[in-house]
Motif scaffolding. Structure first.
Motif, PDB file in Angstrom:
ATOM      1  N   VAL A 234      70.325  74.331  89.378  1.00 44.41           N
ATOM      2  CA  VAL A 234      70.905  73.687  88.278  1.00 44.41           C
ATOM      3  C   VAL A 234      70.383  72.136  88.188  1.00 44.41           C
ATOM      4  O   VAL A 234      70.008  72.038  86.905  1.00 44.41           O
ATOM      5  CB  VAL A 234      72.457  73.473  88.644  1.00 44.41           C
ATOM      6  N   VAL A 235      69.789  71.611  89.236  1.00 43.25           N
ATOM      7  CA  VAL A 235      69.221  70.540  89.164  1.00 43.25           C
ATOM      8  C   VAL A 235      67.946  70.646  88.262  1.00 43.25           C
ATOM      9  O   VAL A 235      67.387  70.024  87.424  1.00 43.25           O
ATOM     10  CB  VAL A 235      69.176  69.655  90.430  1.00 43.25           C
ATOM     11  N   TYR A 236      67.184  71.643  88.827  1.00 42.63           N
ATOM     12  CA  TYR A 236      65.861  71.890  88.556  1.00 42.63           C
ATOM     13  C   TYR A 236      65.894  72.296  86.787  1.00 42.63           C
ATOM     14  O   TYR A 236      65.066  71.763  86.117  1.00 42.63           O
ATOM     15  CB  TYR A 236      65.390  73.332  89.120  1.00 42.63           C
ATOM     16  N   THR A 237      66.735  73.065  86.553  1.00 41.81           N
ATOM     17  CA  THR A 237      66.796  73.571  84.893  1.00 41.81           C
ATOM     18  C   THR A 237      67.286  72.239  84.408  1.00 41.81           C
ATOM     19  O   THR A 237      66.750  72.293  83.018  1.00 41.81           O
ATOM     20  CB  THR A 237      67.948  74.915  84.914  1.00 41.81           C
ATOM     21  N   LEU A 238      68.364  71.824  84.728  1.00 39.00           N
ATOM     22  CA  LEU A 238      68.476  70.561  83.929  1.00 39.00           C
ATOM     23  C   LEU A 238      67.465  69.598  83.709  1.00 39.00           C
ATOM     24  O   LEU A 238      67.077  69.231  82.654  1.00 39.00           O
ATOM     25  CB  LEU A 238      69.478  69.624  84.522  1.00 39.00           C
ATOM     26  N   ALA A 239      66.611  69.175  84.810  1.00 39.21           N
ATOM     27  CA  ALA A 239      65.460  68.152  84.525  1.00 39.21           C
ATOM     28  C   ALA A 239      64.412  68.887  83.979  1.00 39.21           C
ATOM     29  O   ALA A 239      63.627  67.879  83.172  1.00 39.21           O
ATOM     30  CB  ALA A 239      65.115  67.668  86.005  1.00 39.21           C
ATOM     31  N   VAL A 240      64.270  69.958  84.277  1.00 32.76           N
ATOM     32  CA  VAL A 240      62.999  70.645  83.221  1.00 32.76           C
ATOM     33  C   VAL A 240      63.139  71.239  81.943  1.00 32.76           C
ATOM     34  O   VAL A 240      62.220  71.138  81.076  1.00 32.76           O
ATOM     35  CB  VAL A 240      62.333  71.890  84.257  1.00 32.76           C
TER      36      VAL A 240
ATOM     37  N   TYR B 278      62.277  60.973  77.266  1.00 39.57           N
ATOM     38  CA  TYR B 278      62.933  60.598  78.648  1.00 39.57           C
ATOM     39  C   TYR B 278      61.854  60.574  79.690  1.00 39.57           C
ATOM     40  O   TYR B 278      60.986  61.599  79.751  1.00 39.57           O
ATOM     41  CB  TYR B 278      64.075  61.501  79.417  1.00 39.57           C
ATOM     42  N   GLU B 279      61.628  59.584  80.630  1.00 39.31           N
ATOM     43  CA  GLU B 279      60.687  59.541  81.824  1.00 39.31           C
ATOM     44  C   GLU B 279      61.053  60.745  82.747  1.00 39.31           C
ATOM     45  O   GLU B 279      62.153  60.900  82.875  1.00 39.31           O
ATOM     46  CB  GLU B 279      60.750  58.023  82.594  1.00 39.31           C
ATOM     47  N   PRO B 280      60.289  61.227  83.460  1.00 45.23           N
ATOM     48  CA  PRO B 280      60.465  62.322  84.434  1.00 45.23           C
ATOM     49  C   PRO B 280      61.625  61.851  85.291  1.00 45.23           C
ATOM     50  O   PRO B 280      62.363  62.504  85.878  1.00 45.23           O
ATOM     51  CB  PRO B 280      59.171  62.558  84.751  1.00 45.23           C
ATOM     52  N   PHE B 281      61.329  60.723  85.793  1.00 40.83           N
ATOM     53  CA  PHE B 281      62.027  60.144  86.858  1.00 40.83           C
ATOM     54  C   PHE B 281      63.579  60.003  86.523  1.00 40.83           C
ATOM     55  O   PHE B 281      64.541  60.635  87.007  1.00 40.83           O
ATOM     56  CB  PHE B 281      61.694  58.824  87.185  1.00 40.83           C
ATOM     57  N   LEU B 282      63.609  59.659  85.233  1.00 43.97           N
ATOM     58  CA  LEU B 282      65.128  59.486  84.571  1.00 43.97           C
ATOM     59  C   LEU B 282      65.690  60.845  84.345  1.00 43.97           C
ATOM     60  O   LEU B 282      66.969  61.118  84.859  1.00 43.97           O
ATOM     61  CB  LEU B 282      65.096  58.952  83.235  1.00 43.97           C
ATOM     62  N   ARG B 283      64.743  61.879  83.772  1.00 47.78           N
ATOM     63  CA  ARG B 283      65.502  63.208  83.786  1.00 47.78           C
ATOM     64  C   ARG B 283      65.986  63.868  85.163  1.00 47.78           C
ATOM     65  O   ARG B 283      67.043  64.409  85.175  1.00 47.78           O
ATOM     66  CB  ARG B 283      64.241  63.919  83.296  1.00 47.78           C
ATOM     67  N   TRP B 284      65.046  63.622  86.423  1.00 50.57           N
ATOM     68  CA  TRP B 284      65.495  64.036  87.723  1.00 50.57           C
ATOM     69  C   TRP B 284      66.737  63.180  88.109  1.00 50.57           C
ATOM     70  O   TRP B 284      67.928  63.884  88.445  1.00 50.57           O
ATOM     71  CB  TRP B 284      64.529  63.880  88.498  1.00 50.57           C
TER      72      TRP B 284
ATOM     73  N   THR C 240      70.735  59.658  71.587  1.00 55.23           N
ATOM     74  CA  THR C 240      69.842  60.323  72.697  1.00 55.23           C
ATOM     75  C   THR C 240      70.202  59.522  74.094  1.00 55.23           C
ATOM     76  O   THR C 240      69.367  59.534  74.828  1.00 55.23           O
ATOM     77  CB  THR C 240      68.398  60.261  72.365  1.00 55.23           C
ATOM     78  N   SER C 241      71.385  58.876  74.127  1.00 61.31           N
ATOM     79  CA  SER C 241      71.469  58.015  75.499  1.00 61.31           C
ATOM     80  C   SER C 241      71.636  59.172  76.348  1.00 61.31           C
ATOM     81  O   SER C 241      72.231  60.220  76.363  1.00 61.31           O
ATOM     82  CB  SER C 241      72.731  57.094  75.257  1.00 61.31           C
ATOM     83  N   PRO C 242      71.371  58.851  77.856  1.00 60.30           N
ATOM     84  CA  PRO C 242      71.348  59.596  78.892  1.00 60.30           C
ATOM     85  C   PRO C 242      72.843  60.031  79.122  1.00 60.30           C
ATOM     86  O   PRO C 242      73.148  61.122  79.387  1.00 60.30           O
ATOM     87  CB  PRO C 242      70.820  59.003  80.075  1.00 60.30           C
TER      88      PRO C 242
END
Ligand SMILES: [Zn+2]
Length: 376
Positions: free
Chosen positions: A29-35, A45-51, A138-140
């Motif tokens: 789930v974490v992987y799918t959401l982040a990627v 979104y910065e990659p770090f923020l996405r994770w 587009t806020s997180p």
């Protein structure tokens, strides 16, 4: 299958376990959401923020699932049903209840509590989405809220499918039970609907795979197979519970029980009781009354040379509530207590006196006999 796992925390006095499969799903789930999910919302979104977002959203999703289970448990507890544990596993959670609701309306309330809570959570997150949408497109927080609003909604809708043992199936079962006054029939009908739905899922999964959509296809087949098995097991479990609860301990206990006197020496007890009857433990009486229990384990704790001078009273186990049961209790309660305390036998206690003994083997033999005679 659902018992392996580790204890995470305790809520409402209920230990919450996490099954090992949960970690695989959590990571997925974490992987799918982040990627793929969050980049779709905010490509910049910065990659770090996405994770970080993915991790927070996944934690909140699994908390939502836990809250769903806890709301079932809370309502069940209010009806006096004990919840032994909740195990979070691959799709959701399983609450281990001791006993079932005795009335259709009680069952209806327990079953409805979970989807009601999921819908409520979904509503809260939809509200946040609605409020933020205007100027923070587009806020997180918006992206996470959108994810939680839709997943909680899906959780409610999936669970409301009227096939047993899903919540919707339990609700339909309660409805049919109330109409026909026949729980077995209601369980049979709704578990057939559950199996039918499971087959639809499997067919849908195969169709997806033929279309080249492997992951969701396999996912559907997996859920379908799980549901089919659960429908089968749920039906058999209901029948078993019914049979077990309808049988009183008084009717199947072995009486009179072999008891030892509290002033007998260990020597005497070993030779004339343990060797002769070959049970692992015996009730100890003082005069006419129940005083404790003595087991091989208790005796092994005493040096052999001291056996002729030590009496049962000196070493017996005296927490009577741990190993006794009332003759008016049902066999289900007895079996449950045996599993809980890891004892193969319980002493049947009536007005402070030993009325008999009930063992797991007695209960199993009764079940087998009932099945053989077709009277269960
Ligand atoms: Zn539920």
């Amino acid at each position: 299958m659902f018992t392996s796992g580790f204890k995470l925390l305790r809520v409402l006095g209920i230990p919450i376990y996490v099954n090992y499969t949960w970690f695989i799903v959590f990571s997925l789930v974490v992987y799918t959401l982040a990627v793929s999910y969050f980049p779709y919302f905010g490509p910049y979104y910065e990659p770090f923020l996405r994770w970080i977002m993915a991790f927070a959203a996944a934690i909140m999703l699994f908390s939502s699932i836990l809250l769903h289970e806890l709301s079932h448990s809370y309502v069940a507890q209010k009806q006096g049903i004990r919840i032994k544990s909740i195990t979070l596993f691959i799709f959701g959670g399983i609450a281990q209840m001791v006993g079932e609701s005795r009335t259709p309306s009680g069952e209806m309330k327990i079953a409805a509590a979970g989807p009601a809570l999921s819908l409520f959570l979904s509503g809260i997150f939809w509200f946040i989405v609605f409020v933020l949408k205007r100027d923070m497109a587009t806020s997180p927080v918006l992206a996470i809220s959108y994810f939680l609003a839709s997943t909680n909604m899906m959780l409610a809708v999936f669970n409301l499918i009227p096939g047993f043992p899903l919540d919707g199936g339990r609700m339909l079962r309660a409805f049919i039970w109330k109409r026909t006054n026949n729980l077995n029939k209601a369980t049979l009908i709704t578990s057939r609907i559950g199996k039918g739905f499971a087959i639809l899922l499997i067919i849908g999964g195969l169709w997806h795979i033929l279309q080249g959509v492997f992951i969701s296809g396999l996912w559907l087949i997996f859920v379908g197979m799980f549901l089919q098995q659960a429908a089968d097991q749920g039906y058999r479990q209901t029948l078993l519970h019914r049979t077990l609860s309808s049988v009183k301990i008084r009717d199947i206990m072995v009486s009179p029980a072999v008891v030892v006197d509290d002033n007998m020496t260990l020597d005497h007890i070993v030779n004339d009781f343990f060797f002769r009857y070959r049970f692992n433990s015996f009730p100890v009486i003082s005069g006419d009354n129940m005083a404790g229990t003595i087991s091989i384990h208790d005796i092994k704790g005493v040096d052999k040379e001291k056996w002729p001078f030590t009496i049962a009273r000196d070493i017996m186990y005296t927490k009577i509530a741990d190993f006794t049961i009332s003759p008016e209790s049902g066999a289900l309660e007895a079996l449950d207590k045996m599993l809980d305390t890891q004892r193969g036998r319980l002493v049947v206690l009536e007005n402070g006196r030993v009325a008999g003994i009930i063992s797991q083997r007695d209960i199993m033999q009764m079940l087998k006999l009932k099945a053989d005679l077709g009277t269960s």
